[in-house]
Design an enzyme around this catalytic site. Structure first.
Site, PDB file in Angstrom:
ATOM      1  N   CYS A   2       6.647  64.833  19.245  1.00  0.00           N
ATOM      2  CA  CYS A   2       5.786  65.339  18.186  1.00  0.00           C
ATOM      3  C   CYS A   2       6.489  66.549  17.581  1.00  0.00           C
ATOM      4  O   CYS A   2       6.707  67.547  18.261  1.00  0.00           O
ATOM      5  CB  CYS A   2       4.419  65.738  18.726  1.00  0.00           C
ATOM      6  SG  CYS A   2       3.299  66.391  17.451  1.00  0.00           S
ATOM      7  N   GLU A 105       5.177  61.223  12.337  1.00  0.00           N
ATOM      8  CA  GLU A 105       6.340  60.640  12.979  1.00  0.00           C
ATOM      9  C   GLU A 105       7.132  59.901  11.905  1.00  0.00           C
ATOM     10  O   GLU A 105       6.591  59.600  10.831  1.00  0.00           O
ATOM     11  CB  GLU A 105       5.915  59.709  14.120  1.00  0.00           C
ATOM     12  CG  GLU A 105       7.007  59.384  15.105  1.00  0.00           C
ATOM     13  CD  GLU A 105       7.703  60.619  15.636  1.00  0.00           C
ATOM     14  OE1 GLU A 105       8.802  60.927  15.119  1.00  0.00           O
ATOM     15  OE2 GLU A 105       7.169  61.266  16.540  1.00  0.00           O
TER      16      GLU A 105
END
Length: 220
Positions: A2, A105
């Protein structure tokens, strides 16, 4: 992993959601493009008192002489967190929760062009984290990292890693308020817990801002 996220929940609502006492110096919300080294909202507990505080996103091991003395540690792998010198003590004693509305992402095409995706749940996501206080003379910083694990089947279409996301029933155990067993929580969320959509490539810049960053676009 992340490496970027959004938080849009108002501070008062965040404090109420986590039953935490808010500090006075929390970052402004909403923020649709939270980047590493930014100050972020973090829930921590001493076992009796939950606090919503600001921390640097980027863990600082005790041997760093300056905040930029080594690699930027924004994530901690669940599989090795208990053994890594940087994280093992924090994993035992200083776990925290990092609230986010959603996270980003990226996928790549054959030419290496990066395409961003926005991943979210039905409600505010509670990411597992670890933290420590880094102190060098007059410089003192509370800094944290997000715990990640192998992606579930749905997320693996975008990336092979994902944050550990804690359901509300597990918050007390992760924060150390409900005894031992936090290690069992470091696993992937169910496939149905998250949805995702393509977003504009403008979020590739850490200077981009605004709610349009999380708006869905048609995939190329």
């Amino acid at each position: 992993m992340c490496g970027r996220f959004a938080i849009t929940l108002p501070t008062d609502a965040m404090a109420q959601l986590f039953a935490a006492r808010p500090a006075n110096d929390l970052p402004e919300v909403p923020n649709y493009n939270v980047c590493p080294t930014n100050r972020i909202h973090v829930v921590k507990s001493d076992g009796a008192d939950r606090q919503l505080v600001a921390m640097r996103w980027g863990f600082l091991p005790h041997w760093y002489k300056t905040p930029s003395d080594g690699p930027l540690l924004i994530n901690a792998r669940a599989e090795t967190i208990a053994q890594k010198p940087a994280f093992r003590k924090a994993c035992r004693e200083r776990r925290c929760i990092i609230p986010v509305t959603g996270f980003y992402e990226w996928t790549k095409d054959a030419e290496g062009t990066r395409f961003p995706w926005y991943i979210q749940g039905a409600e505010t996501l509670a990411m597992a984290g670890v933290w420590r206080r880094w102190d060098r003379g007059e410089d003192a910083v509370e800094a944290c990292a997000i715990v990640t694990t192998g992606a579930n089947r749905a997320m693996s279409a975008i990336h092979h890693r994902m944050p550990v996301i804690l359901p509300a029933d597990d918050w007390a155990l992760w924060l150390g308020e409900a005894g031992h067993g936090a290690a069992t929580l470091m696993k992937a969320a169910p496939d149905e817990a998250l949805t995702f959509h393509r977003v504009d490539r403008k979020v590739n810049s850490n200077r981009a801002s605004g709610p349009e960053l999380i708006e869905p676009i048609e995939a190329d």
